[in-house]
Design a protein around this motif. Structure first.
Motif, PDB file in Angstrom:
ATOM      1  N   ILE A   1       0.891  -1.170   0.000  1.00 10.31           N
ATOM      2  CA  ILE A   1       0.000   0.000   0.000  1.00 10.31           C
ATOM      3  C   ILE A   1       0.921   1.209   0.000  1.00 10.31           C
ATOM      4  N   THR A   2       0.848   2.018  -1.053  1.00  9.94           N
ATOM      5  CA  THR A   2       1.815   3.098  -1.226  1.00  9.94           C
ATOM      6  C   THR A   2       1.113   4.448  -1.367  1.00  9.94           C
ATOM      7  N   GLY A   3       1.340   5.320  -0.404  1.00 11.90           N
ATOM      8  CA  GLY A   3       0.840   6.699  -0.462  1.00 11.90           C
ATOM      9  C   GLY A   3      -0.657   6.814  -0.632  1.00 11.90           C
ATOM     10  N   VAL A   4      -1.419   5.911  -0.019  1.00 10.62           N
ATOM     11  CA  VAL A   4      -2.875   5.895  -0.227  1.00 10.62           C
ATOM     12  C   VAL A   4      -3.567   6.958   0.617  1.00 10.62           C
ATOM     13  N   THR A   5      -4.324   7.790  -0.065  1.00 13.10           N
ATOM     14  CA  THR A   5      -5.190   8.781   0.567  1.00 13.10           C
ATOM     15  C   THR A   5      -6.605   8.557   0.050  1.00 13.10           C
ATOM     16  N   LYS A   6      -7.593   8.686   0.923  1.00 13.33           N
ATOM     17  CA  LYS A   6      -8.977   8.528   0.513  1.00 13.33           C
ATOM     18  C   LYS A   6      -9.806   9.697   1.020  1.00 13.33           C
ATOM     19  N   ARG A   7     -10.498  10.342   0.094  1.00  8.12           N
ATOM     20  CA  ARG A   7     -11.391  11.447   0.450  1.00  8.12           C
ATOM     21  C   ARG A   7     -12.809  11.118   0.010  1.00  8.12           C
TER      22      ARG A   7
ATOM     23  N   LEU B   1     -10.774  -0.645   0.838  1.00 10.08           N
ATOM     24  CA  LEU B   1      -9.857  -0.425  -0.281  1.00 10.08           C
ATOM     25  C   LEU B   1      -9.153  -1.720  -0.664  1.00 10.08           C
ATOM     26  N   LEU B   2      -8.738  -2.495   0.333  1.00  8.23           N
ATOM     27  CA  LEU B   2      -8.079  -3.776   0.061  1.00  8.23           C
ATOM     28  C   LEU B   2      -9.046  -4.768  -0.588  1.00  8.23           C
ATOM     29  N   ALA B   3     -10.311  -4.693  -0.205  1.00  4.94           N
ATOM     30  CA  ALA B   3     -11.316  -5.607  -0.756  1.00  4.94           C
ATOM     31  C   ALA B   3     -11.746  -5.218  -2.161  1.00  4.94           C
ATOM     32  N   GLY B   4     -11.551  -3.949  -2.545  1.00  3.05           N
ATOM     33  CA  GLY B   4     -11.987  -3.480  -3.853  1.00  3.05           C
ATOM     34  C   GLY B   4     -13.348  -2.810  -3.840  1.00  3.05           C
ATOM     35  N   PHE B   5     -13.883  -2.529  -2.655  1.00  3.60           N
ATOM     36  CA  PHE B   5     -15.167  -1.843  -2.550  1.00  3.60           C
ATOM     37  C   PHE B   5     -15.030  -0.337  -2.760  1.00  3.60           C
ATOM     38  N   GLU B   6     -13.827   0.178  -2.560  1.00  2.67           N
ATOM     39  CA  GLU B   6     -13.543   1.598  -2.758  1.00  2.67           C
ATOM     40  C   GLU B   6     -12.261   1.718  -3.578  1.00  2.67           C
ATOM     41  N   GLU B   7     -12.070   2.879  -4.213  1.00  2.00           N
ATOM     42  CA  GLU B   7     -10.812   3.149  -4.910  1.00  2.00           C
ATOM     43  C   GLU B   7     -10.118   4.332  -4.242  1.00  2.00           C
ATOM     44  N   PRO B   8      -8.784   4.338  -4.222  1.00  2.00           N
ATOM     45  CA  PRO B   8      -8.072   5.426  -3.548  1.00  2.00           C
ATOM     46  C   PRO B   8      -8.171   6.743  -4.312  1.00  2.00           C
ATOM     47  N   THR B   9      -8.148   7.838  -3.569  1.00  2.00           N
ATOM     48  CA  THR B   9      -8.078   9.160  -4.188  1.00  2.00           C
ATOM     49  C   THR B   9      -6.663   9.431  -4.679  1.00  2.00           C
ATOM     50  N   GLU B  10      -5.697   8.955  -3.910  1.00  3.08           N
ATOM     51  CA  GLU B  10      -4.289   9.031  -4.291  1.00  3.08           C
ATOM     52  C   GLU B  10      -3.616   7.719  -3.904  1.00  3.08           C
ATOM     53  N   GLY B  11      -2.484   7.411  -4.574  1.00  2.85           N
ATOM     54  CA  GLY B  11      -1.716   6.223  -4.231  1.00  2.85           C
ATOM     55  C   GLY B  11      -2.203   4.975  -4.938  1.00  2.85           C
ATOM     56  N   GLU B  12      -1.614   3.825  -4.571  1.00  2.79           N
ATOM     57  CA  GLU B  12      -1.970   2.570  -5.223  1.00  2.79           C
ATOM     58  C   GLU B  12      -1.817   1.390  -4.268  1.00  2.79           C
ATOM     59  N   ILE B  13      -2.489   0.285  -4.626  1.00  5.48           N
ATOM     60  CA  ILE B  13      -2.388  -0.966  -3.893  1.00  5.48           C
ATOM     61  C   ILE B  13      -1.949  -2.038  -4.881  1.00  5.48           C
TER      62      ILE B  13
ATOM     63  N   ALA C   1      -5.901   2.037  -8.007  1.00  7.63           N
ATOM     64  CA  ALA C   1      -5.230   3.308  -8.228  1.00  7.63           C
ATOM     65  C   ALA C   1      -6.331   4.350  -8.435  1.00  7.63           C
ATOM     66  N   PRO C   2      -6.010   5.660  -8.396  1.00  3.26           N
ATOM     67  CA  PRO C   2      -7.043   6.682  -8.582  1.00  3.26           C
ATOM     68  C   PRO C   2      -7.808   6.483  -9.893  1.00  3.26           C
ATOM     69  N   GLY C   3      -9.126   6.432  -9.783  1.00  2.00           N
ATOM     70  CA  GLY C   3      -9.965   6.294 -10.967  1.00  2.00           C
ATOM     71  C   GLY C   3     -10.170   4.875 -11.448  1.00  2.00           C
ATOM     72  N   TRP C   4      -9.493   3.884 -10.801  1.00  2.00           N
ATOM     73  CA  TRP C   4      -9.639   2.492 -11.241  1.00  2.00           C
ATOM     74  C   TRP C   4      -9.379   1.555 -10.081  1.00  2.00           C
ATOM     75  N   THR C   5     -10.165   0.486 -10.036  1.00  2.00           N
ATOM     76  CA  THR C   5      -9.911  -0.571  -9.057  1.00  2.00           C
ATOM     77  C   THR C   5     -10.421  -1.886  -9.601  1.00  2.00           C
ATOM     78  N   MET C   6      -9.667  -2.955  -9.352  1.00  2.00           N
ATOM     79  CA  MET C   6     -10.116  -4.277  -9.758  1.00  2.00           C
ATOM     80  C   MET C   6     -11.332  -4.663  -8.928  1.00  2.00           C
ATOM     81  N   PRO C   7     -12.430  -5.101  -9.550  1.00  3.41           N
ATOM     82  CA  PRO C   7     -13.652  -5.422  -8.797  1.00  3.41           C
ATOM     83  C   PRO C   7     -13.402  -6.522  -7.769  1.00  3.41           C
ATOM     84  N   PRO C   8     -14.171  -6.517  -6.672  1.00  2.00           N
ATOM     85  CA  PRO C   8     -13.989  -7.521  -5.615  1.00  2.00           C
ATOM     86  C   PRO C   8     -14.093  -8.951  -6.123  1.00  2.00           C
ATOM     87  N   GLU C   9     -15.002  -9.207  -7.072  1.00  4.86           N
ATOM     88  CA  GLU C   9     -15.212 -10.576  -7.537  1.00  4.86           C
ATOM     89  C   GLU C   9     -14.030 -11.112  -8.351  1.00  4.86           C
TER      90      GLU C   9
END
Length: 365
Positions: free
Chosen positions: A5-11, A47-59, A68-76
């Motif tokens: 988890i690198t530089g993750v911020t969530k707003r 965020l780890l589960a994929g229910f939310e996406e970060p505002t900044e940073g990446e997993i 990553a901001p604007g994209w996340t792999m779906p939980p399924e």
């Protein structure tokens, strides 16, 4: 497996829930995310589960970007198991059908596992002690049994990562102790990495390999349970985890002089931040009481006992000095409410902390 988890911020709108979180979770590690309500720990889990996406940073999981901001792999599409606070069981499915569900429907399940669904269900039910209840439905189960079903469903697909969101908070005290052992057993048997969200300090200290203490969306401290409890690095960690008294005074090098006392305490183990704030963190078990006018008594803080609570092997005291202090004293040492006493510090020898375990080696079959 490792998670970065690198530089993750969530707003959420203008509200910043997580602030620049950077953390690595190792293969087979039991990581507890500990903090009070509203500190951002459940958001991090989502965020780890994929229910939310970060505002900044990446997993990143095993070198593959998951969010990553604007994209996340779906939980399924993530081979991740999750255990919820509310159990989240379906009322129309039996125990066996709950455990079989992810094996039949999760995209990440291997072909080999899909070919042995009934065998795998039987293995998992045996692991959690529910084989004899396989045909029951949720309304026929106790709270502890429901939680075991939720655990069995989460591990059935052999996930690399198991996420737990306050899974024991709705159980009574005795069941919580039983389920702690159950979760530890599952962890050691499966070898999956676990991220466990809780506000209960006892749970985190008892089960985790490492603890992340969070406050106000920030990480206050990361370390082993021993490091967090014995060597808090901030005032928040000292109070929230160690239940420490923060005693004002003056630092003279590595020695501390409490305000209003003619004594000096060894502070070589105390973090620099406390020296800067002219405070000394002392857990309730690190302080001791003596009769105020006892001949030969060592010098300390003069105080008055204002509250006494019997706890079996010890008494919990609150004493009034410059401020109120909490002490845990062995039951053999009995003092009464209103009694004048002297508070002194139990000098610690060495403050040795066990080495961090090698998770990747420890959990290999």
């Amino acid at each position: 497996m490792s998670i970065q988890i690198t530089g993750v911020t969530k707003r959420f709108g203008r509200t910043e829930v997580l602030q620049n979180i950077s953390l690595t979770i190792e293969s087979g590690e039991f990581m507890a995310i500990l903090g009070p309500s509203g500190c951002g720990k459940t958001t991090l889990l989502r965020l780890l589960a994929g229910f939310e996406e970060p505002t900044e940073g990446e997993i990143v999981l095993n070198g593959k970007r998951m969010s990553a901001p604007g994209w996340t792999m779906p939980p399924e599409q993530r081979l991740v198991g999750m255990v919820f606070q509310s159990f989240a069981l379906w009322p129309h499915l039996s125990v066996r059908e709950h455990v079989a569900f992810p094996l039949k429907h999760h995209r990440g399940v291997s072909a080999a596992l899909r070919q042995r669904v009934n065998e795998r269900v039987a293995e998992v039910l045996e692991l959690v002690g529910l084989a004899h209840l396989a045909n029951r439905q949720p309304h026929q189960l106790s709270g502890g049994q429901k939680q075991r079903v939720a655990l069995a469903r989460a591990i059935a697909a052999e996930p690399e990562l198991l996420l737990m969101d306050e899974p024991l908070s709705s159980l009574d005290a005795m069941l919580r102790m039983d389920m702690r052992r159950e979760i530890q057993n599952i962890h050691h048997t499966t070898g999956a990495a676990i991220v466990y969200v809780t506000h209960d300090q006892g749970e985190a200290l008892a089960m985790a390999d490492r603890i992340v203490v969070m406050n106000g969306g920030r990480m206050e401290q990361v370390g082993t349970p021993e490091q967090i409890y014995l060597h808090p690095e901030t005032e928040f960690v000292a109070r929230f985890v160690s239940k420490a008294n923060l005693i004002p005074g003056i630092w003279q090098g590595s020695r501390f002089v409490p305000k209003g006392a003619g004594c000096r305490w060894d502070g070589r183990h105390v973090a620099q931040s406390f020296q800067s704030s002219k405070l000394f963190p002392a857990r309730p078990d690190e302080l001791k009481l003596g009769a105020h006018e006892q001949e030969g008594a060592e010098p300390g803080l003069l105080a008055e006992i204002i509250n006494v609570q019997f706890q079996g092997k010890e008494y919990h005291y609150i004493v009034k000095t410059d401020g109120n202090l909490m002490l845990d004293v062995h039951a053999d040492e009995r003092f009464g409410r209103g009694e004048r006493v002297t508070v002194t510090y139990r000098e610690q020898s060495g403050h040795r902390i066990p080495a961090v375990r090698n998770f990747a080696v420890q959990y290999q079959a």
